[in-house]
Enzyme design. Structure first.
Site, PDB file in Angstrom:
ATOM      1  N   ASP A 349      -3.503  12.861 -41.693  1.00 53.11           N
ATOM      2  CA  ASP A 349      -2.361  12.126 -41.083  1.00 53.11           C
ATOM      3  C   ASP A 349      -1.529  11.467 -42.096  1.00 53.11           C
ATOM      4  O   ASP A 349      -2.034  11.292 -43.149  1.00 53.11           O
ATOM      5  CB  ASP A 349      -2.869  11.197 -39.722  1.00 53.11           C
ATOM      6  CG  ASP A 349      -1.645  10.792 -38.923  1.00 53.11           C
ATOM      7  OD1 ASP A 349      -0.494  11.119 -38.992  1.00 53.11           O
ATOM      8  OD2 ASP A 349      -2.067  10.204 -37.876  1.00 53.11           O
TER       9      ASP A 349
HETATM   10  C1  NOJ Z   1       1.457   9.602 -37.687  1.00 56.71           C
HETATM   11  C2  NOJ Z   1       0.834   9.893 -36.297  1.00 56.71           C
HETATM   12  O1  NOJ Z   1      -0.434   9.345 -36.236  1.00 56.71           O
HETATM   13  C3  NOJ Z   1       0.538  11.277 -36.142  1.00 56.71           C
HETATM   14  O2  NOJ Z   1       0.300  11.483 -34.777  1.00 56.71           O
HETATM   15  C4  NOJ Z   1       2.075  12.188 -36.466  1.00 56.71           C
HETATM   16  O3  NOJ Z   1       1.768  13.439 -36.038  1.00 56.71           O
HETATM   17  C5  NOJ Z   1       2.546  12.003 -37.947  1.00 56.71           C
HETATM   18  N1  NOJ Z   1       2.577  10.479 -38.066  1.00 56.71           N
HETATM   19  C6  NOJ Z   1       3.610  12.761 -38.219  1.00 56.71           C
HETATM   20  O4  NOJ Z   1       4.720  12.205 -37.664  1.00 56.71           O
END
Ligand code: NOJ
Length: 825
Positions: A349
């Protein structure tokens, strides 16, 4: 060896260093293509194998012989052809093998690098460094950029100007629709209708792919038992069985069964794992739980997505068993790859490798190695792999194979998407114009939104409303467009969203007069307001005082026959980094509602929010309550459809609504404890609160229709079952009301005695049944031992013989039951 034309085209793409140019003749990589072992011959039809136990008449025998012989010939032919034509999997292996053999270490590491690129108002901003990085082969994928023009610009750089011409993954958070925004995921799950969930994902994929994307960071399948956690809005709620069904429907919808379809996108299940169990409901907080709870209640939806063939997995920010998910080898390799046989790739993530330093596992270089060794293939945003892996491999060359493996997995995803054959996947501005935000897509969004709403109360059949007289439409969300899209609707244009005011006016006709007042600000609390507006909530505080707004609203209500109060949360109050400790209506809105109730008019409370809220006072004082979540582009029309009775509210809750925050964490499938509370408040030393019942206000599975349904007692086709069974459990469902309606008949099972303690009940099936007034139907569930299984102390998924209680009903609370003995043989 001869090769098919497609085989040649895909190889020549890389081999000759040209873009999508087909070549004639055999390219050298053919030599690497392993031969596929020919398929085993089919066994003859059972009845031809032996004559015992299955006598056929001579005509049927003859027909079967013909079928068998022609089948045999067919299979032999296929086998002969296959001996010369590589299977799709071996073609891919050969292709990737050849490609990887040409890559430098830098290029391999480049494939693991996932960058975020934004827009400016006139088009894509391709930062010079990123442009150079793509050309140098240092980027495997980018996200946060879409439109055919913008994605083509990026893809051109990769496939025309990088040495090996490897196309990019183009990702985005397409969470509940791309341009046509569907209800938030918690609402989608509330439909309990997997066809609709799949349809929403399929439309989202079609629009996203027409807009140049090939990868979505969805579905989010984190189980949540704590509505303080704002990201409960993004998941399917508290139950692993329902969550698994939703996960699979979403994966099917996005990936369409074949990623080469140009209207498919690669799905990414997230956040692996347990992200929804953040302590105190505070986002990104520590998670700590037993393996049994993990396996039984939190892991199933991720596993279900893997079983449905999800192509990628995103790690979670939290720790799992004391080790951050992103660097957790047990999680990403032992469990995901070895136990679950996941074949796709894992992305971290956003900046999750860097954040491991804050967790306390060391510096960036050390954490990059931990993540790589754990099985995280792609590094989102950090550029930690880009910076650290080369020096790490220089120190320890035996780590290079880990880089190669990760690179291969990313390349395989690209291959499966058909990117090496057509990096643009048929994306053109014309296609985008034709396929995005179409009337058909909006129609689907309207229907799905209406069916996601949950009717929580309807005293005296207040709803549906008549289209005559005067209706007062009051509240800060009545005319809001922005909030309707909820969080994670990045490509959605809120200016196109239909608000409740417009939806009602369109539906009202000339005999209904609609009067309106705002009545309250969405949020008064300056502390929260500052936080929300700092992150783009754009909440404008009215120039009038709260009291002046209430006075105006009360005067408006007094002119009307009924009041519809549209209250709830700003879209920014749920989603990522949007935890709340108090999940009631914001204070100013409560004051407004109290004043409206005092007018004595029937009050229909239309709620908009991204999480279960505490609505004890509201439940006691409003005539009707309709939960509409954040319903997407067509929310206003859908609200009008339901309020006026053109659509039955068939949504059912997938997360319990607590009476008070103090009850949290809360879920219907809790354990019993040694001192269960039997309901007598005079009894001490039982597991209870002194000030509030244990049960939620609205339980999991709950929701009303305009009509009413009655359930017969549960009938079992046997009272003792052996081995595989199956057991047939049924009820007769009758529509006893005045309206046609759709009921969600739910099956729960209790296992009262087991080697590990079980929850009081677990959802094991459901069916949506539509009935006209007066109509009845027998609803049958076929139960096999699969529904009895659980993870035992050795984490073996199995069932134990004994008594089981089969419960059927409209929600997790109001169930009828029957008991059965089930033995192993
Ligand atoms: C952080 C988030 O936790 C995740 O769900 C998301 O897909 C990513 N950022 C990318 O934007």
């Amino acid at each position: 060896m001869s090769t098919s034309p497609n085989f040649i085209r895909e190889f020549t793409l890389i081999d000759r260093g040209s873009r999508v140019k087909a070549q004639n003749g055999c390219a050298p990589p053919c030599a690497h293509a392993p031969m596929r072992p020919s398929k085993p011959l089919p066994s003859p039809p059972k009845c031809l194998e032996s004559s015992s136990g299955c006598e056929l008449n001579p005509k049927d025998k003859m027909r079967n012989s013909v079928i068998f012989v022609s089948g045999l010939v067919g299979v032999l032919l296929v086998a002969c052809v296959q001996a010369q034509t590589p299977s799709p999997a071996s073609k891919m292996d050969a292709f990737i093998f050849d490609l990887v053999s040409k890559m430098t270490l830098d290029e391999k590491i480049g494939q693991l690098n996932l960058l975020s690129l934004g827009f400016d108002v006139t088009g894509p901003v391709v930062n010079k460094d990123v442009e150079a990085a793509i050309r140098a082969g240092h980027v495997g994928g980018v996200f946060n950029t879409f439109t055919p023009a913008a994605t083509r610009k990026l893809q051109d750089l990769a496939v025309q100007e990088s040495r090996l011409h490897i196309p990019l993954l183009l990702g985005f958070d397409v969470i509940h629709g791309h341009k046509t925004i569907f209800p938030i995921p918690l609402a989608l799950a509330s439909t309990w209708n997997m066809d609709l969930v799949e349809q929403s994902a399929r439309i989202a994929a079609a629009e996203a792919s027409a807009d140049g994307l090939n990868w979505t960071f969805s579905p989010m399948v984190d189980i949540a038992r704590d509505p303080r956690w704002g990201r409960i809005a993004e998941g399917a709620g508290e139950d692993p069985y329902l969550g698994s069904k939703v996960a699979q429907a979403m994966v099917r919808g996005y990936q369409t069964g074949d990623l080469r379809n140009t209207n498919a996108v690669l799905a990414c299940v997230k956040h692996f794992a347990l992200y929804g169990a953040a302590e105190g409901g505070r986002d990104y907080n520590t998670v700590d739980m037993s393996r049994i709870r993990m396996y039984e209640y939190y892991l199933p939806p991720y596993k279900a997505a893997v079983e449905a063939g999800v192509g990628s997995v995103m790690t979670s920010f939290n720790e799992v068993d004391g080790i951050p998910g992103t660097g957790n080898e047990w999680l990403l390799t032992e469990l995901l790859r070895k136990q679950w046989a996941f074949k796709g790739f894992v992305t971290t993530d956003y900046t999750a490798i860097k954040e491991m330093t804050e967790h306390g596992t060391g510096d960036l270089k050390h954490n990059a190695l931990l993540a790589l060794k754990a099985g995280a293939d792609m590094d989102m945003v950090d550029e930690a792999y880009l910076r650290c892996l080369k020096p790490l491999v220089a120190e320890q060359p035996s780590w290079e194979p880990l880089v190669t493996e990760a690179c291969k997995r990313v390349l395989e995803a690209k291959y499966k998407l058909g990117l090496f054959a057509d990096p643009y996947r048929g994306c053109t501005p014309e296609r985008a114009r034709k396929e995005i935000f179409t009337p058909a897509n909006r129609k689907a969004a309207r229907e799905i939104a209406g069916r996601s709403f949950v009717l929580l109360k309807n005293a005296g059949q207040t709803l549906p409303l008549k289209k005559t007289g005067t209706l007062a439409l009051i509240g800060p969300l009545a005319a809001s467009q922005r909030d309707l899209l909820g969080s994670w609707s990045a490509a959605g244009d809120w200016k196109q969203a239909v608000n409740v005011l417009d939806g009602i006016k369109r539906a009202a006709g000339s005999d209904l007069k609609v009067v309106t007042a705002k009545g309250a600000n969405l949020v008064e609390d300056p502390y929260m307001l500052e936080a929300l507006n700092a992150s783009g909530a754009d909440i404008v505080t009215d120039e009038h005082s709260p009291q002046a707004m209430i006075d105006e609203a009360v005067a408006t209500a007094q002119q009307a026959d009924a009041v519809v109060a549209v209250l709830g949360e700003s879209f920014a109050m749920s989603g990522e980094a949007a935890s709340r400790s108090d999940i009631g209506l914001p204070a100013g809105q409560q004051d407004l509602l109290k004043a409206l109730v005092k007018t004595g008019k029937p009050i229909v409370l239309v709620m908009m929010n991204g999480r279960p809220l505490t609505l004890l006072w509201e439940d006691a004082h409003c005539s009707a309550i309709l939960e509409t979540w954040f319903g997407g582009t067509e929310a206003g029309n859908a609200v009008a459809d339901v309020l006026f009775g053109d659509c039955d509210p068939s949504g059912r809750l997938t997360a319990s609504f607590p009476r008070s925050v103090g009850q949290i964490p809360l879920s219907y499938n809790h354990k019993n404890t040694g001192r269960p509370y039997g309901g007598d408040p005079r009894v001490k030393y039982v597991s209870r609160y002194l000030d509030v019942p244990n049960a939620p206000l609205y339980p999991f599975g709950f929701g009303l229709s305009f009509t009413s349904f009655s359930y017969s007692e549960v009938k079992l086709d046997k009272t003792s079952v052996q081995g595989e069974g199956p057991l047939l459990a049924s009820v007769t469902l009758t529509n006893t009301g005045q309206y046609a309606g759709e009921e969600t008949v739910q099956l729960y099972i209790t296992d009262p005695v087991a080697s590990v303690t079980r929850s009081v009940e677990d959802l094991r099936g459901f069916q949506k049944i539509a009935l006209k007034p007066g109509e009845s139907k027998e609803v049958v569930f076929k139960i096999t031992p699969d529904a009895l299984k659980f993870y035992n102390r050795d984490l073996v998924y199995d069932w134990e013989p004994g008594q089981f209680i089969i419960r059927i009903g409209p929600n997790s609370r109001d169930l009828k039951s029957a008991s059965v003995q089930w033995s192993k043989s």
